[in-house]
Motif scaffolding. Structure first.
Motif, PDB file in Angstrom:
ATOM      1  N   GLU A  32       0.926   5.432   0.701  1.00 29.38           N
ATOM      2  CA  GLU A  32       1.364   5.010   2.151  1.00 29.38           C
ATOM      3  C   GLU A  32       0.068   4.798   2.820  1.00 29.38           C
ATOM      4  O   GLU A  32      -0.060   4.092   3.614  1.00 29.38           O
ATOM      5  CB  GLU A  32       2.074   6.207   2.664  1.00 29.38           C
ATOM      6  CG  GLU A  32       2.456   5.967   4.106  1.00 29.38           C
ATOM      7  CD  GLU A  32       3.218   4.527   4.213  1.00 29.38           C
ATOM      8  OE1 GLU A  32       3.391   4.150   5.410  1.00 29.38           O
ATOM      9  OE2 GLU A  32       4.271   4.331   3.257  1.00 29.38           O
ATOM     10  N   ALA A  33      -1.058   5.694   2.583  1.00 30.22           N
ATOM     11  CA  ALA A  33      -2.356   5.467   3.183  1.00 30.22           C
ATOM     12  C   ALA A  33      -2.844   4.218   2.864  1.00 30.22           C
ATOM     13  O   ALA A  33      -3.496   3.325   3.723  1.00 30.22           O
ATOM     14  CB  ALA A  33      -3.478   6.546   2.883  1.00 30.22           C
ATOM     15  N   ALA A  34      -2.962   3.822   1.675  1.00 30.74           N
ATOM     16  CA  ALA A  34      -3.266   2.654   0.908  1.00 30.74           C
ATOM     17  C   ALA A  34      -2.508   1.452   1.703  1.00 30.74           C
ATOM     18  O   ALA A  34      -3.225   0.266   1.916  1.00 30.74           O
ATOM     19  CB  ALA A  34      -3.233   2.480  -0.390  1.00 30.74           C
ATOM     20  N   ARG A  35      -1.282   1.535   1.896  1.00 30.89           N
ATOM     21  CA  ARG A  35      -0.544   0.429   2.479  1.00 30.89           C
ATOM     22  C   ARG A  35      -0.910  -0.011   3.773  1.00 30.89           C
ATOM     23  O   ARG A  35      -1.062  -0.824   4.362  1.00 30.89           O
ATOM     24  CB  ARG A  35       1.198   0.774   2.248  1.00 30.89           C
ATOM     25  CG  ARG A  35       1.820   0.163   1.264  1.00 30.89           C
ATOM     26  CD  ARG A  35       3.329   0.155   1.441  1.00 30.89           C
ATOM     27  NE  ARG A  35       3.846   1.549   1.369  1.00 30.89           N
ATOM     28  CZ  ARG A  35       3.747   2.345   0.283  1.00 30.89           C
ATOM     29  NH1 ARG A  35       3.446   1.737  -0.934  1.00 30.89           N
ATOM     30  NH2 ARG A  35       4.257   3.342   0.350  1.00 30.89           N
ATOM     31  N   TYR A  36      -0.984   1.142   4.535  1.00 27.46           N
ATOM     32  CA  TYR A  36      -1.510   1.281   6.004  1.00 27.46           C
ATOM     33  C   TYR A  36      -2.730   0.611   6.145  1.00 27.46           C
ATOM     34  O   TYR A  36      -2.901  -0.079   7.032  1.00 27.46           O
ATOM     35  CB  TYR A  36      -1.816   2.762   6.626  1.00 27.46           C
ATOM     36  CG  TYR A  36      -2.023   2.773   8.161  1.00 27.46           C
ATOM     37  CD1 TYR A  36      -1.113   2.339   8.848  1.00 27.46           C
ATOM     38  CD2 TYR A  36      -3.394   3.089   8.189  1.00 27.46           C
ATOM     39  CE1 TYR A  36      -1.637   2.229  10.467  1.00 27.46           C
ATOM     40  CE2 TYR A  36      -3.735   2.951   9.473  1.00 27.46           C
ATOM     41  CZ  TYR A  36      -2.911   2.607  10.737  1.00 27.46           C
ATOM     42  OH  TYR A  36      -3.323   2.835  11.907  1.00 27.46           O
ATOM     43  N   ALA A  37      -3.758   1.178   5.348  1.00 30.55           N
ATOM     44  CA  ALA A  37      -5.212   0.328   5.517  1.00 30.55           C
ATOM     45  C   ALA A  37      -5.091  -1.030   4.993  1.00 30.55           C
ATOM     46  O   ALA A  37      -5.811  -1.877   5.790  1.00 30.55           O
ATOM     47  CB  ALA A  37      -6.121   1.125   4.477  1.00 30.55           C
ATOM     48  N   THR A  38      -4.256  -1.340   4.215  1.00 29.30           N
ATOM     49  CA  THR A  38      -4.267  -2.972   3.515  1.00 29.30           C
ATOM     50  C   THR A  38      -3.773  -3.701   5.165  1.00 29.30           C
ATOM     51  O   THR A  38      -4.148  -4.550   5.447  1.00 29.30           O
ATOM     52  CB  THR A  38      -3.325  -3.069   2.561  1.00 29.30           C
ATOM     53  OG1 THR A  38      -3.946  -2.274   1.470  1.00 29.30           O
ATOM     54  CG2 THR A  38      -3.253  -4.459   2.126  1.00 29.30           C
ATOM     55  N   LEU A  43      -4.029  -7.302   9.634  1.00 29.27           N
ATOM     56  CA  LEU A  43      -4.043  -7.338  10.995  1.00 29.27           C
ATOM     57  C   LEU A  43      -5.480  -7.819  11.665  1.00 29.27           C
ATOM     58  O   LEU A  43      -5.424  -8.945  12.305  1.00 29.27           O
ATOM     59  CB  LEU A  43      -3.418  -6.213  11.674  1.00 29.27           C
ATOM     60  CG  LEU A  43      -3.482  -6.370  13.216  1.00 29.27           C
ATOM     61  CD1 LEU A  43      -2.572  -7.508  13.780  1.00 29.27           C
ATOM     62  CD2 LEU A  43      -2.520  -5.151  13.847  1.00 29.27           C
ATOM     63  N   GLY A  44      -6.340  -7.123  11.302  1.00 28.78           N
ATOM     64  CA  GLY A  44      -7.845  -7.203  11.810  1.00 28.78           C
ATOM     65  C   GLY A  44      -8.263  -8.897  11.618  1.00 28.78           C
ATOM     66  O   GLY A  44      -8.758  -9.543  12.469  1.00 28.78           O
ATOM     67  N   TYR A  45      -7.906  -9.047  10.323  1.00 31.95           N
ATOM     68  CA  TYR A  45      -8.236 -10.616   9.784  1.00 31.95           C
ATOM     69  C   TYR A  45      -7.608 -11.715  10.771  1.00 31.95           C
ATOM     70  O   TYR A  45      -8.142 -12.594  11.266  1.00 31.95           O
ATOM     71  CB  TYR A  45      -7.943 -10.729   8.326  1.00 31.95           C
ATOM     72  CG  TYR A  45      -8.044 -12.115   7.846  1.00 31.95           C
ATOM     73  CD1 TYR A  45      -9.459 -12.537   7.541  1.00 31.95           C
ATOM     74  CD2 TYR A  45      -7.053 -13.111   7.942  1.00 31.95           C
ATOM     75  CE1 TYR A  45      -9.299 -13.919   7.112  1.00 31.95           C
ATOM     76  CE2 TYR A  45      -7.017 -14.359   7.600  1.00 31.95           C
ATOM     77  CZ  TYR A  45      -8.432 -15.042   7.119  1.00 31.95           C
ATOM     78  OH  TYR A  45      -8.473 -16.220   6.735  1.00 31.95           O
ATOM     79  N   HIS A  46      -6.314 -11.293  11.020  1.00 35.53           N
ATOM     80  CA  HIS A  46      -5.448 -12.275  11.942  1.00 35.53           C
ATOM     81  C   HIS A  46      -6.246 -12.295  13.295  1.00 35.53           C
ATOM     82  O   HIS A  46      -6.148 -13.146  13.895  1.00 35.53           O
ATOM     83  CB  HIS A  46      -3.969 -12.005  11.818  1.00 35.53           C
ATOM     84  CG  HIS A  46      -3.557 -12.448  10.553  1.00 35.53           C
ATOM     85  ND1 HIS A  46      -3.426 -13.753   9.997  1.00 35.53           N
ATOM     86  CD2 HIS A  46      -3.022 -11.739   9.434  1.00 35.53           C
ATOM     87  CE1 HIS A  46      -2.645 -13.774   8.762  1.00 35.53           C
ATOM     88  NE2 HIS A  46      -2.398 -12.419   8.486  1.00 35.53           N
ATOM     89  N   LEU A  47      -6.512 -11.168  13.903  1.00 38.79           N
ATOM     90  CA  LEU A  47      -6.994 -11.195  15.231  1.00 38.79           C
ATOM     91  C   LEU A  47      -8.188 -11.823  15.178  1.00 38.79           C
ATOM     92  O   LEU A  47      -8.556 -12.572  16.112  1.00 38.79           O
ATOM     93  CB  LEU A  47      -7.163  -9.730  15.610  1.00 38.79           C
ATOM     94  CG  LEU A  47      -5.738  -8.772  15.838  1.00 38.79           C
ATOM     95  CD1 LEU A  47      -6.285  -7.349  16.232  1.00 38.79           C
ATOM     96  CD2 LEU A  47      -4.939  -9.454  16.935  1.00 38.79           C
ATOM     97  N   ARG A  48      -9.077 -11.664  14.219  1.00 40.36           N
ATOM     98  CA  ARG A  48     -10.374 -12.364  14.106  1.00 40.36           C
ATOM     99  C   ARG A  48     -10.040 -13.828  14.245  1.00 40.36           C
ATOM    100  O   ARG A  48     -10.711 -14.657  14.942  1.00 40.36           O
ATOM    101  CB  ARG A  48     -11.283 -12.119  12.828  1.00 40.36           C
ATOM    102  CG  ARG A  48     -12.492 -12.992  12.801  1.00 40.36           C
ATOM    103  CD  ARG A  48     -12.941 -12.501  11.498  1.00 40.36           C
ATOM    104  NE  ARG A  48     -14.465 -13.517  11.296  1.00 40.36           N
ATOM    105  CZ  ARG A  48     -14.398 -14.678  11.092  1.00 40.36           C
ATOM    106  NH1 ARG A  48     -13.320 -15.418  10.899  1.00 40.36           N
ATOM    107  NH2 ARG A  48     -15.588 -15.217  11.301  1.00 40.36           N
ATOM    108  N   GLU A  49      -9.126 -14.382  13.446  1.00 41.36           N
ATOM    109  CA  GLU A  49      -8.786 -15.789  13.228  1.00 41.36           C
ATOM    110  C   GLU A  49      -8.153 -16.287  14.655  1.00 41.36           C
ATOM    111  O   GLU A  49      -8.729 -17.481  15.029  1.00 41.36           O
ATOM    112  CB  GLU A  49      -7.595 -16.091  12.232  1.00 41.36           C
ATOM    113  CG  GLU A  49      -8.442 -15.794  10.773  1.00 41.36           C
ATOM    114  CD  GLU A  49      -9.417 -16.720  10.195  1.00 41.36           C
ATOM    115  OE1 GLU A  49      -8.909 -18.003  10.361  1.00 41.36           O
ATOM    116  OE2 GLU A  49     -10.328 -16.237   9.816  1.00 41.36           O
TER     117      GLU A  49
END
Length: 111
Positions: A32-38, A43-49
């Motif tokens: 679950e933690a790995a899924r959340y981190a991914t 999301l961060g990548y899309h915000l940057r874009e």
């Protein structure tokens, strides 16, 4: 599979066998933690874009958010701690966040 390739299922089984002291609940929590981190990273990548598409620098977004440029960089690398940070970042870019609950035959708009 061909060659020396190993399936993901086999890899996970080997990982579990190497750590028998880890409970099923702990493995589930790690997954679950790995899924959340991914998801946060994506999301961060899309915000940057979106920021780049709007022609804004990290410094400009930081000024709008009243945070440091380093914090904007963290958000864009997936270090997002809560929904309010996402909403504020989106608003700084002239966007908004909407939250919905979806299931096979319906949708509820939450926010």
């Amino acid at each position: 599979m061909s060659g020396d390739a190993v399936s993901w299922r086999e890899t996970k089984a080997k990982r579990r066998a190497a750590q028998p002291e880890v409970t099923d609940e702990e493995w589930a929590a790690r997954d679950e933690a790995a899924r959340y981190a991914t998801e946060a990273y994506v999301l961060g990548y899309h915000l940057r874009e979106l920021r780049v598409a709007r022609g804004l620098t990290q410094a400009e977004v930081a000024k709008r958010l009243e945070v440091s440029q380093a914090r904007v960089s963290q958000i864009e690398r997936g270090r997002i701690h809560n929904m309010e940070a996402i909403r504020a970042y989106a608003a700084a870019l002239g966007a908004r966040v909407s939250l919905v609950i979806e299931w096979e035959d319906g949708v509820i708009k939450v926010a």
